[in-house]
Design a protein around this motif. Structure first.
Motif, PDB file in Angstrom:
ATOM      1  N   SER A 162      68.202  12.719 -77.644  1.00 25.33           N
ATOM      2  CA  SER A 162      68.021  14.169 -77.603  1.00 25.33           C
ATOM      3  C   SER A 162      67.915  14.670 -76.177  1.00 25.33           C
ATOM      4  CB  SER A 162      66.764  14.555 -78.369  1.00 25.33           C
ATOM      5  OG  SER A 162      65.621  14.212 -77.612  1.00 25.33           O
ATOM      6  N   GLY A 163      67.546  13.809 -75.248  1.00 27.57           N
ATOM      7  CA  GLY A 163      67.419  14.239 -73.863  1.00 27.57           C
ATOM      8  C   GLY A 163      65.989  14.546 -73.471  1.00 27.57           C
ATOM      9  N   ILE A 164      65.058  14.510 -74.423  1.00 28.46           N
ATOM     10  CA  ILE A 164      63.676  14.840 -74.064  1.00 28.46           C
ATOM     11  C   ILE A 164      63.080  13.738 -73.188  1.00 28.46           C
ATOM     12  CG2 ILE A 164      62.348  13.839 -75.982  1.00 28.46           C
ATOM     13  CD1 ILE A 164      61.152  16.917 -75.969  1.00 28.46           C
ATOM     14  N   GLU A 187      64.666  12.370 -70.766  1.00 33.18           N
ATOM     15  CA  GLU A 187      65.006  12.754 -69.391  1.00 33.18           C
ATOM     16  C   GLU A 187      64.180  13.937 -68.935  1.00 33.18           C
ATOM     17  OE1 GLU A 187      69.389  12.806 -69.022  1.00 33.18           O
ATOM     18  OE2 GLU A 187      68.912  10.816 -68.231  1.00 33.18           O
ATOM     19  N   ARG A 188      63.922  14.859 -69.846  1.00 29.68           N
ATOM     20  CA  ARG A 188      63.073  15.988 -69.461  1.00 29.68           C
ATOM     21  C   ARG A 188      61.716  15.462 -68.977  1.00 29.68           C
ATOM     22  NH1 ARG A 188      63.357  21.250 -72.216  1.00 29.68           N
ATOM     23  NH2 ARG A 188      62.733  22.442 -70.426  1.00 29.68           N
ATOM     24  N   PHE A 189      61.115  14.546 -69.737  1.00 27.73           N
ATOM     25  CA  PHE A 189      59.823  13.993 -69.332  1.00 27.73           C
ATOM     26  C   PHE A 189      59.933  13.305 -67.970  1.00 27.73           C
ATOM     27  CE2 PHE A 189      58.699  13.516 -74.074  1.00 27.73           C
ATOM     28  CZ  PHE A 189      58.070  14.748 -74.085  1.00 27.73           C
ATOM     29  N   HIS A 190      61.040  12.597 -67.759  1.00 29.15           N
ATOM     30  CA  HIS A 190      61.171  11.856 -66.511  1.00 29.15           C
ATOM     31  C   HIS A 190      61.437  12.742 -65.309  1.00 29.15           C
ATOM     32  CE1 HIS A 190      61.170   8.314 -69.051  1.00 29.15           C
ATOM     33  NE2 HIS A 190      60.891   7.639 -67.969  1.00 29.15           N
ATOM     34  N   SER A 191      61.847  13.994 -65.544  1.00 28.87           N
ATOM     35  CA  SER A 191      62.029  14.913 -64.421  1.00 28.87           C
ATOM     36  C   SER A 191      60.754  15.703 -64.151  1.00 28.87           C
ATOM     37  CB  SER A 191      63.190  15.869 -64.709  1.00 28.87           C
ATOM     38  OG  SER A 191      62.800  16.838 -65.668  1.00 28.87           O
ATOM     39  N   MET A 192      59.692  15.406 -64.915  1.00 29.44           N
ATOM     40  CA  MET A 192      58.434  16.155 -64.761  1.00 29.44           C
ATOM     41  C   MET A 192      57.410  15.350 -63.968  1.00 29.44           C
ATOM     42  SD  MET A 192      58.039  17.849 -68.526  1.00 29.44           S
ATOM     43  CE  MET A 192      56.378  18.401 -68.132  1.00 29.44           C
ATOM     44  N   PRO A 193      56.457  16.062 -63.348  1.00 28.96           N
ATOM     45  CA  PRO A 193      55.432  15.360 -62.565  1.00 28.96           C
ATOM     46  C   PRO A 193      54.368  14.741 -63.466  1.00 28.96           C
ATOM     47  CG  PRO A 193      55.060  17.717 -62.442  1.00 28.96           C
ATOM     48  CD  PRO A 193      56.313  17.524 -63.240  1.00 28.96           C
ATOM     49  N   ILE A 194      54.756  13.718 -64.213  1.00 29.07           N
ATOM     50  CA  ILE A 194      53.795  13.054 -65.101  1.00 29.07           C
ATOM     51  C   ILE A 194      53.807  11.565 -64.796  1.00 29.07           C
ATOM     52  CG2 ILE A 194      54.108  14.732 -66.950  1.00 29.07           C
ATOM     53  CD1 ILE A 194      55.873  12.624 -68.362  1.00 29.07           C
TER      54      ILE A 194
END
Lengths: 289, 253
Positions: B86-88, B90-97
């Motif tokens: 789904s790409g989520i 990658e979204r998480f991996h582009s976030m400061p977490i």
């Protein structure tokens, strides 16, 4: 190879009135290269994006736009070259880069099993934002999703989903937003909505790097446009500058017919709650994305 | 950034648990199927099986618990695969977490959801006449073994979820795991099997794990079984975790 005149046309001093020359660009890309096995996708990409501007990266499918966005958002390491986002090096300081950016569009996603509100609260908590629920409700209202906020995203139309996607990207007020083909697959009305959101972002001082294959989208939104072709940036300038690359305009008489888009929009009318609901029902059947 | 590991992992756990509780399919497969199997073996086949215990349900319960966990982790792989598609992811991996929270969210969900199914199955077993003289210590030991079993298998599931190229592929790796208890002491004593099969059953991990749990429930000495079981579990855990990290690094490189 390039004469000075053309060089100045392509790389003029920063334009946007209040722009201070001491402010470093929001994005600075130098000599980025990337290959997948034998496929040399990026062969040395260079450009800067001024702070607070909308920069459109144009290119056909497979030109490497998404690869470049993935590199800038620290999802992929380049084979060569450097890039800074918000003053932080993507290789040396990826954590700080991630604090400055948000990614949305083609390959960023929303969680279909959660509701719209839950998606926003989740991102707000991950970004350590205070009062995640209030932030979520504020964004739902701002993006016309207040009524749909309690429904699972799986029931949303393509346009609603993209609005939610962009709303999720705004949480934590990142200074740079990557929009990777944000209007691909949207109907004309939803496209215009996304355009209005992008204009709003630019007005609020956010730097937007937008990739698109729709030329009119770049024309309408971008302060500056670059074309990525065969792994390199072949032109980079304002729309006016790009126009000077072709022979001077000649005047000829053309009867102006309404475009199909104008016909469609005048028949369908403005987005009303009823139209919105109809769109949702369609999306239920189709299951976009 | 890494100071948010726990809160990030908690957000990821909350998200992923919603995926479990909002999918009837998951709940049915992970809980109802083992219960149906238990009913079948106890009330249909059990009368003909001489396992050496007074009540066949006492003999069968440990193996059923392992089968439920083995089928439960297929969904861990499936959910992780879905995130990648789904790409989520990658979204998480582009976030400061804390990036580790993305995988740990799935592993923690696996632990929590499998322990819930295990608890439900134990309750059903009790209704069917399962009795144990185990004290608190023995119960805790059983819970510890089952948690370790789930943890080890969850990291195997992470490998499958990251490496799969189709949703079927993501969950297919669990079929041999679900099947292993059948060729072990879980359903019948291994001595009744032909020699080569008995040899396999004696030397595969499920038998030592089942025997340890059965001994703990019966307040019998666990003997060498517990050490063999722990060696298997810790070994599988370490190998699976290291391999999962290798696959993960390749994925996000």
């Amino acid at each position: 190879m390039l004469d000075l005149g053309l060089l100045l046309t392509l790389y003029p001093p920063p334009k946007r009135g209040a722009m201070n020359t001491t402010v470093p660009p929001a994005i600075r890309i130098k000599g980025i290269e990337k290959s997948y096995k034998d496929l040399h996708v990026l062969k040395g990409v260079d450009f800067d994006v001024a702070r607070g501007s909308v920069f459109a990266l144009l290119g056909s499918n497979g030109a490497g736009k998404t690869t470049l966005v993935r590199i800038l958002s620290t999802l992929l390491k380049p084979d060569a070259g450097t890039a800074e986002v918000d003053g932080f090096d993507i290789g040396a300081d990826p954590g700080r880069v991630r604090e400055s950016i948000s990614l949305t569009g083609q390959f960023a996603a929303v969680d279909e099993i959660l509701t719209g509100r839950e998606n926003l609260v989740m991102i707000a908590r991950l970004r350590q934002v205070k009062e995640p629920k209030a932030v979520a409700n504020g964004l739902l209202a701002r993006f016309g999703l207040a009524d749909a906020g309690g429904r699972r995203v799986a029931t949303y139309s393509g346009g609603m989903r993209r609005r939610l996607d962009i709303a999720m990207s705004l949480i934590g007020e990142p200074s740079v937003i990557f929009l990777d083909e944000p209007t691909t697959g949207l109907d004309p009305e939803a496209r215009i909505e996304v355009w209005n959101i992008v204009k709003g972002l630019a007005d609020a001082g956010t730097t937007v790097l937008l990739t698109t294959q729709y030329l009119d989208e770049a024309e309408k939104l971008a302060d500056r446009i670059a074309i990525l072709h065969q792994g390199r940036i072949i032109v980079d300038g304002t729309l006016a500058e790009l126009r000077t690359l072709l022979p001077a305009a000649t005047v000829e008489y053309v009867e102006r017919q309404p475009t199909l888009e104008e016909v469609f929009l005048s028949l369908v009318g403005d987005r009303s709650p009823a139209a919105d609901q109809a769109a949702e029902k369609d999306a239920d059947k189709e299951g976009t994305r | 950034m890494s100071s948010h590991v726990l809160s990030d992992a908690n957000v990821m756990l909350g998200r992923s648990m919603r995926h479990v509780t909002r999918s009837m399919d998951t709940i049915i497969t992970v809980t109802i199927t083992p219960i149906a199997m238990m009913l079948l073996f106890v009330y249909v086949l059990g009368g003909a099986i001489n396992a050496g215990t007074d009540d066949y349900v006492d003999y069968l319960t440990p193996g059923i618990l392992l089968i439920s966990i083995a089928s439960g982790i297929a969904y861990t792989a499936y959910r992780l695969y879905g995130d990648l598609q789904s790409g989520i992811f990658e979204r998480f991996h582009s976030m400061p977490i804390a990036r580790s929270s993305v995988l740990w969210g799935h592993v923690l969900t696996s632990l929590v959801s499998n322990m819930i199914s295990v608890a439900i199955i134990v309750l059903v077993a009790l209704l069917m006449g399962f009795r144990t003289s185990a004290g608190v210590g023995a119960w805790l030991a059983v819970a510890g073994i089952l948690l370790l079993f789930t943890l080890a298998l969850s990291w195997l599931a992470v490998i499958a979820g990251l490496a799969a190229s189709s949703p079927d592929g993501a969950s297919a790796f669990s079929y041999p795991l679900i099947f292993l208890p059948f060729i072990s002491s879980a359903f019948v004593p291994t001595e009744t099997m032909p020699a080569p099969v008995e040899w396999f059953a004696q030397n595969q991990p499920v038998t030592s794990i089942v025997n340890s749990i059965r001994s703990l429930f019966a307040e019998q000495p666990v003997g060498d079984d517990i050490w063999v079981a722990l060696a298997w579990l810790v070994g599988i855990l370490i190998v699976a975790y290291v391999f999962a990290m290798v696959v993960y690094r390749k994925k996000i490189a």
